[in-house]
Design an enzyme around this catalytic site. Structure first.
Site, mmCIF file in Angstrom:
data_model
loop_
_atom_site.group_PDB
_atom_site.id
_atom_site.type_symbol
_atom_site.label_atom_id
_atom_site.label_comp_id
_atom_site.label_asym_id
_atom_site.label_seq_id
_atom_site.Cartn_x
_atom_site.Cartn_y
_atom_site.Cartn_z
ATOM 1 N N HIS A 179 6.077 -9.895 10.883
ATOM 2 C CA HIS A 179 6.765 -10.382 9.343
ATOM 3 C C HIS A 179 7.839 -10.298 9.517
ATOM 4 O O HIS A 179 8.335 -9.816 10.760
ATOM 5 C CB HIS A 179 6.713 -8.316 8.788
ATOM 6 C CG HIS A 179 4.670 -8.390 8.181
ATOM 7 N ND1 HIS A 179 4.360 -8.530 6.978
ATOM 8 C CD2 HIS A 179 4.226 -7.409 8.574
ATOM 9 C CE1 HIS A 179 3.009 -8.202 7.089
ATOM 10 N NE2 HIS A 179 2.851 -7.332 7.931
ATOM 11 N N HIS A 235 0.865 -1.563 0.149
ATOM 12 C CA HIS A 235 -0.057 0.030 0.029
ATOM 13 C C HIS A 235 0.824 1.612 -0.004
ATOM 14 O O HIS A 235 0.289 2.341 0.593
ATOM 15 C CB HIS A 235 -0.977 0.444 1.063
ATOM 16 C CG HIS A 235 -0.801 0.072 2.654
ATOM 17 N ND1 HIS A 235 0.270 0.367 3.333
ATOM 18 C CD2 HIS A 235 -1.340 -1.170 3.398
ATOM 19 C CE1 HIS A 235 0.101 -0.011 3.794
ATOM 20 N NE2 HIS A 235 -0.248 -1.034 4.411
ATOM 21 N N GLU A 260 -5.675 -6.838 9.997
ATOM 22 C CA GLU A 260 -5.475 -6.338 8.274
ATOM 23 C C GLU A 260 -5.220 -7.172 7.390
ATOM 24 O O GLU A 260 -4.750 -9.038 7.788
ATOM 25 C CB GLU A 260 -4.288 -5.628 8.277
ATOM 26 C CG GLU A 260 -3.749 -4.936 7.304
ATOM 27 C CD GLU A 260 -3.010 -3.701 7.120
ATOM 28 O OE1 GLU A 260 -2.141 -3.547 8.216
ATOM 29 O OE2 GLU A 260 -2.921 -3.032 5.852
ATOM 30 N N ASP A 266 -2.605 -8.491 5.025
ATOM 31 C CA ASP A 266 -2.540 -9.831 4.740
ATOM 32 C C ASP A 266 -1.977 -10.654 6.103
ATOM 33 O O ASP A 266 -1.171 -11.763 5.650
ATOM 34 C CB ASP A 266 -0.366 -8.804 4.766
ATOM 35 C CG ASP A 266 -0.557 -7.433 6.388
ATOM 36 O OD1 ASP A 266 -2.127 -7.470 6.847
ATOM 37 O OD2 ASP A 266 -0.001 -7.602 6.342
HETATM 38 FE FE1 FEO Z 1 -1.528 -4.053 9.616
HETATM 39 FE FE2 FEO Z 1 1.458 -6.766 8.809
HETATM 40 O O1 FEO Z 1 -1.164 -5.546 8.719
#
Ligand code: FEO
Length: 397
Positions: free
Chosen positions: A225, A24, A80, A82
């Site tokens: 992540h 994004h 979210e 992802d």
């Molecule tokens: Fe805020 Fe990795 O999503």
């Protein structure tokens, strides 16, 4: 598709996204991972899921350990897409007894997937969840970085599942911090904080203080992540602590765009003035640098000097877009100044000053406007601006 054991009966079962280059609007030059974790307690529990397109990887990794249908609980630390994009398919496959999430998490899940019938269970911070052999505790981390965000902590192993916090976009076959070059770790950790969390620095500051005051022992941080911090979780915590204070490192950044090189000439002279004052300075031409890489540098900079010529009574579009992006992230505690060339109307410097005033930057000069092409005296004024900023930075130390 091997799962990776991160502790006794706890496995990484996420997915590596080697190809993602735009998140994004944030450039993810090294790709990313979507981390999900499987806890093999008596109640088998899946912590988070992955992007919808990577669902097969998640299922394959889980299946190496256990039949996914045997999973009892799903914990959703963050809604979210992802991390939740594959949730509807996983709920269908697993048919979980319970889906644990925050109060805002339940609302957001319903607003995303329109399933009021899922077996939600809102977690109560401070109340333990006994999985049989593993005990979970939950911490609401509202607005870090979504209203629904929360952390999950495994008491026996002292592992903090921190959702996006302490994460980074880094696609890698390695799963742990000690397997990655520390300079890459710090670069990607910085970029993540700068582009996702700068806006929430006051909340980060409170959260870090709360973690430190609570004496919560953290042996490992497992974000959603990048890598799991198993060797040096304090590297991530200390960095967040530092960034949340917006202290800056005493250096300067010149961020500019240029039409026919006049503003570029001015930028270089401002930089010369700063260098003559012994100030470390970096120049970022927005034509060649992605806004998210520029924001990474803004995080630690103490002075932001913006340069832009006037186009159609306004700014060049790359500078206008960058300003919109930076304003949204609200960096604070910066010295600011502006400069730019113009042909006839010359609004750019005023617009840059207004944007920096709105961001509460400490403007130390009205800025420098030059008609068409700078002459020697104009360039001397630019160098003098660099000196002035340099002296202000030294006085602030
Ligand atoms: Fe805020 Fe990795 O999503």
């Amino acid at each position: 598709m091997n799962p990776i054991k991160i502790a006794e009966n706890i496995y990484w079962v996420g997915a590596i996204d080697w190809d993602v280059r735009d998140f994004h609007g944030y450039s993810t030059n090294r790709g990313s991972t979507y981390n999900a974790f499987l806890i093999m307690g008596e109640k088998i529990t899946l912590i988070d899921t992955v992007k919808k397109s990577m669902k097969a990887d998640l299922i394959a990794r889980i299946s190496e350990i256990v039949d996914p249908g045997k999973i009892d609980y799903i914990v959703v630390n963050h809604v979210e897409m992802d991390h939740s994009g594959s949730l509807p398919d996983m709920v269908e496959l697993i048919k979980p007894e319970k889906i644990f999430c925050s109060t805002m998490g339940q609302k957001a899940l319903i607003q995303h997937f329109h399933r009021e019938d899922w077996p939600y269970e809102v977690v109560v911070p401070g109340q333990d969840l006994d999985l049989g052999g593993k005990t979970l505790a939950f911490m609401e981390t509202r607005m870090l970085h979504w209203p629904d965000s929360m952390f999950t902590y495994v008491k026996e192993d002292k592992i903090l599942f921190s959702s996006d916090a302490f994460g980074m976009h880094l696609g890698t076959s390695e799963r742990f911090d000690d397997q990655i070059d520390p300079s890459i770790l710090m670069e990607e950790l910085t970029k993540y904080y700068a582009n996702i969390l700068t806006l929430y620095s006051p909340l980060v500051k409170k959260l870090i203080a709360k973690i430190k005051e609570s004496g919560l022992e953290i042996k490992m941080i497992a974000p959603d992540h990048g890598v799991v911090w198993r060797s040096n979780p304090m590297m991530a915590i200390d960095a967040y602590d530092r960034w949340s204070r917006n202290e800056g490192k005493g250096n300067a950044m010149i961020i500019y765009d240029t039409m026919w090189h006049s503003t570029e000439l001015m930028a270089k002279e401002v930089a010369n003035g700063l260098q003559d004052e012994g100030i470390s300075v970096k120049l970022y031409n927005l034509r060649y640098n992605h806004r998210s890489d520029v924001m990474k540098e803004v995080l630690d900079a103490s002075a932001i000097i913006l340069g832009c010529p006037t186009l159609n009574n306004g700014l060049l579009p790359r500078m206008a877009g960058f300003l919109m992006y930076m304003r949204g992230l609200r960096p604070t505690n910066k010295i600011g100044a502006a400069f730019g060339s113009f042909g006839w109307s010359g609004e750019a410097v005023k617009l840059l000053n207004e944007a920096m005033t709105e961001m509460k930057f400490d403007l130390i000069d009205d800025g420098i406007k030059v008609k068409y092409v700078p002459e020697t005296s104009d360039l001397a004024n630019c160098a003098a601006l660099g000196h002035k900023i340099g002296q202000a930075l030294k006085a602030k130390k």
